[in-house]
Design a protein around this motif. Sequence first.
Motif, PDB file in Angstrom:
ATOM      1  N   TYR A 198     -14.230  -8.099   2.199  1.00  7.46           N
ATOM      2  CA  TYR A 198     -14.619  -6.988   1.327  1.00  7.46           C
ATOM      3  C   TYR A 198     -13.398  -6.086   1.187  1.00  7.46           C
ATOM      4  N   LYS A 199     -12.995  -5.846  -0.046  1.00  8.18           N
ATOM      5  CA  LYS A 199     -11.763  -5.113  -0.291  1.00  8.18           C
ATOM      6  C   LYS A 199     -12.047  -3.740  -0.884  1.00  8.18           C
ATOM      7  N   LEU A 200     -11.325  -2.763  -0.377  1.00  4.38           N
ATOM      8  CA  LEU A 200     -11.357  -1.410  -0.905  1.00  4.38           C
ATOM      9  C   LEU A 200     -10.109  -1.237  -1.756  1.00  4.38           C
ATOM     10  N   GLY A 201     -10.283  -0.964  -3.040  1.00  2.00           N
ATOM     11  CA  GLY A 201      -9.148  -0.752  -3.928  1.00  2.00           C
ATOM     12  C   GLY A 201      -8.757   0.711  -3.938  1.00  2.00           C
ATOM     13  N   PHE A 202      -7.466   0.982  -3.961  1.00  2.00           N
ATOM     14  CA  PHE A 202      -6.968   2.351  -4.013  1.00  2.00           C
ATOM     15  C   PHE A 202      -5.975   2.474  -5.155  1.00  2.00           C
ATOM     16  N   LEU A 203      -6.278   3.381  -6.083  1.00  2.00           N
ATOM     17  CA  LEU A 203      -5.400   3.640  -7.216  1.00  2.00           C
ATOM     18  C   LEU A 203      -5.178   5.146  -7.314  1.00  2.00           C
ATOM     19  N   CYS A 204      -3.983   5.526  -7.706  1.00  2.00           N
ATOM     20  CA  CYS A 204      -3.664   6.938  -7.838  1.00  2.00           C
ATOM     21  C   CYS A 204      -2.630   7.107  -8.940  1.00  2.00           C
ATOM     22  N   SER A 205      -2.830   8.105  -9.774  1.00  2.00           N
ATOM     23  CA  SER A 205      -1.873   8.392 -10.834  1.00  2.00           C
ATOM     24  C   SER A 205      -0.499   8.685 -10.249  1.00  2.00           C
ATOM     25  N   SER A 206       0.528   8.383 -11.016  1.00  2.00           N
ATOM     26  CA  SER A 206       1.898   8.687 -10.586  1.00  2.00           C
ATOM     27  C   SER A 206       2.164  10.178 -10.562  1.00  2.00           C
ATOM     28  N   ARG A 207       1.652  10.876 -11.553  1.00  2.00           N
ATOM     29  CA  ARG A 207       1.795  12.334 -11.593  1.00  2.00           C
ATOM     30  C   ARG A 207       0.509  12.939 -11.049  1.00  2.00           C
ATOM     31  N   VAL A 208       0.650  13.715  -9.990  1.00  2.00           N
ATOM     32  CA  VAL A 208      -0.532  14.258  -9.326  1.00  2.00           C
ATOM     33  C   VAL A 208      -0.394  15.760  -9.105  1.00  2.00           C
ATOM     34  N   SER A 209      -1.531  16.382  -8.930  1.00  2.00           N
ATOM     35  CA  SER A 209      -1.586  17.782  -8.539  1.00  2.00           C
ATOM     36  C   SER A 209      -1.215  17.875  -7.063  1.00  2.00           C
ATOM     37  N   ASN A 210      -0.550  18.946  -6.680  1.00  2.00           N
ATOM     38  CA  ASN A 210      -0.204  19.144  -5.264  1.00  2.00           C
ATOM     39  C   ASN A 210      -1.432  19.137  -4.378  1.00  2.00           C
ATOM     40  N   ARG A 211      -2.558  19.599  -4.884  1.00  2.00           N
ATOM     41  CA  ARG A 211      -3.764  19.655  -4.060  1.00  2.00           C
ATOM     42  C   ARG A 211      -4.389  18.276  -3.827  1.00  2.00           C
ATOM     43  N   ALA A 212      -3.842  17.245  -4.459  1.00  2.00           N
ATOM     44  CA  ALA A 212      -4.354  15.889  -4.249  1.00  2.00           C
ATOM     45  C   ALA A 212      -3.702  15.200  -3.059  1.00  2.00           C
ATOM     46  N   ILE A 213      -2.553  15.677  -2.644  1.00  2.00           N
ATOM     47  CA  ILE A 213      -1.786  14.986  -1.602  1.00  2.00           C
ATOM     48  C   ILE A 213      -2.523  14.973  -0.266  1.00  2.00           C
ATOM     49  N   PHE A 214      -2.978  16.135   0.195  1.00  2.00           N
ATOM     50  CA  PHE A 214      -3.636  16.202   1.504  1.00  2.00           C
ATOM     51  C   PHE A 214      -4.945  15.420   1.564  1.00  2.00           C
ATOM     52  N   PRO A 215      -5.834  15.509   0.557  1.00  2.00           N
ATOM     53  CA  PRO A 215      -7.054  14.690   0.642  1.00  2.00           C
ATOM     54  C   PRO A 215      -6.765  13.198   0.733  1.00  2.00           C
ATOM     55  N   CYS A 216      -5.748  12.724   0.030  1.00  4.84           N
ATOM     56  CA  CYS A 216      -5.407  11.293   0.095  1.00  4.84           C
ATOM     57  C   CYS A 216      -4.872  10.921   1.474  1.00  4.84           C
ATOM     58  N   CYS A 217      -4.002  11.746   2.013  1.00  4.60           N
ATOM     59  CA  CYS A 217      -3.458  11.461   3.347  1.00  4.60           C
ATOM     60  C   CYS A 217      -4.537  11.577   4.423  1.00  4.60           C
ATOM     61  N   ASP A 218      -5.402  12.579   4.296  1.00  6.53           N
ATOM     62  CA  ASP A 218      -6.520  12.716   5.249  1.00  6.53           C
ATOM     63  C   ASP A 218      -7.426  11.495   5.193  1.00  6.53           C
ATOM     64  N   TRP A 219      -7.740  11.050   3.981  1.00  2.84           N
ATOM     65  CA  TRP A 219      -8.589   9.873   3.814  1.00  2.84           C
ATOM     66  C   TRP A 219      -7.946   8.661   4.492  1.00  2.84           C
ATOM     67  N   ALA A 220      -6.643   8.466   4.267  1.00  2.00           N
ATOM     68  CA  ALA A 220      -5.950   7.306   4.833  1.00  2.00           C
ATOM     69  C   ALA A 220      -5.950   7.338   6.357  1.00  2.00           C
ATOM     70  N   THR A 221      -5.790   8.518   6.945  1.00  3.34           N
ATOM     71  CA  THR A 221      -5.731   8.594   8.402  1.00  3.34           C
ATOM     72  C   THR A 221      -7.106   8.446   9.047  1.00  3.34           C
ATOM     73  N   THR A 222      -8.168   8.634   8.280  1.00  2.00           N
ATOM     74  CA  THR A 222      -9.519   8.492   8.839  1.00  2.00           C
ATOM     75  C   THR A 222     -10.188   7.181   8.428  1.00  2.00           C
ATOM     76  N   LEU A 223      -9.482   6.344   7.698  1.00  4.12           N
ATOM     77  CA  LEU A 223     -10.040   5.050   7.302  1.00  4.12           C
ATOM     78  C   LEU A 223     -10.282   4.207   8.548  1.00  4.12           C
ATOM     79  N   PRO A 224     -11.514   3.722   8.736  1.00  2.00           N
ATOM     80  CA  PRO A 224     -11.803   2.929   9.940  1.00  2.00           C
ATOM     81  C   PRO A 224     -10.957   1.655  10.011  1.00  2.00           C
ATOM     82  N   SER A 225     -10.566   1.271  11.213  1.00  2.00           N
ATOM     83  CA  SER A 225      -9.818   0.032  11.426  1.00  2.00           C
ATOM     84  C   SER A 225     -10.624  -1.155  10.941  1.00  2.00           C
ATOM     85  N   GLY A 226      -9.915  -2.197  10.605  1.00  3.59           N
ATOM     86  CA  GLY A 226     -10.572  -3.420  10.171  1.00  3.59           C
ATOM     87  C   GLY A 226     -10.809  -3.493   8.675  1.00  3.59           C
ATOM     88  N   ARG A 227     -10.566  -2.430   7.947  1.00  2.00           N
ATOM     89  CA  ARG A 227     -10.742  -2.441   6.493  1.00  2.00           C
ATOM     90  C   ARG A 227      -9.575  -3.158   5.823  1.00  2.00           C
TER      91      ARG A 227
END
Length: 159
Positions: A18-47
């Motif tokens: 089962y695959k989780l796809g992750f896509l993000c625009s090249s140009r982003v708002s500064n407020r998007a950086i932390f939610p993406c990094c937080d999400w990545a650091t809390t992603l459960p192992s094995g995904r």
Amino acid sequence: LEFRRVLFRSNQKHLNAYKLGFLCSSRVSNRAIFPCCDWATTLPSGRVLMSGFHSPIERDVLQLLLGKGGHSVIVVLACKPYATIPAEWQSAYDEGRMLIVSTSPEASRVSKPTADLRNDYISQQAGHLLFGYIHEDSSLWEYYRKYQNKVELLQHSNK
């Protein structure tokens, strides 16, 4: 879009997961950086995370996941595969936690058509799609709308 030829390099067992796809625009708002990094650091192992890892935030997420370990990634390239594996990917590749896929193995560089082919492949293959940040003017917007039944959005802008 039609996938005439897809080239795989390394552990193809991840294609059956089962695959989780992750896509993000090249140009982003500064407020998007932390939610993406937080999400990545809390992603459960094995995904298994699938992405082009082309935009700056996609690359940051890849680095976080590779540094954390325990995650498998499918890197979907919009051009021919690299002649050598980047050093920061080598351990995940050697451990069988990385699959490299090329949706345009004949292309020497990324272009709008090859990027569209890559993004469509990711959108089709992923069981769930997470958009780190998207703007309604982004070329990713069509995938957000087309695959709404399996989409989650961290940040959005319509300005």
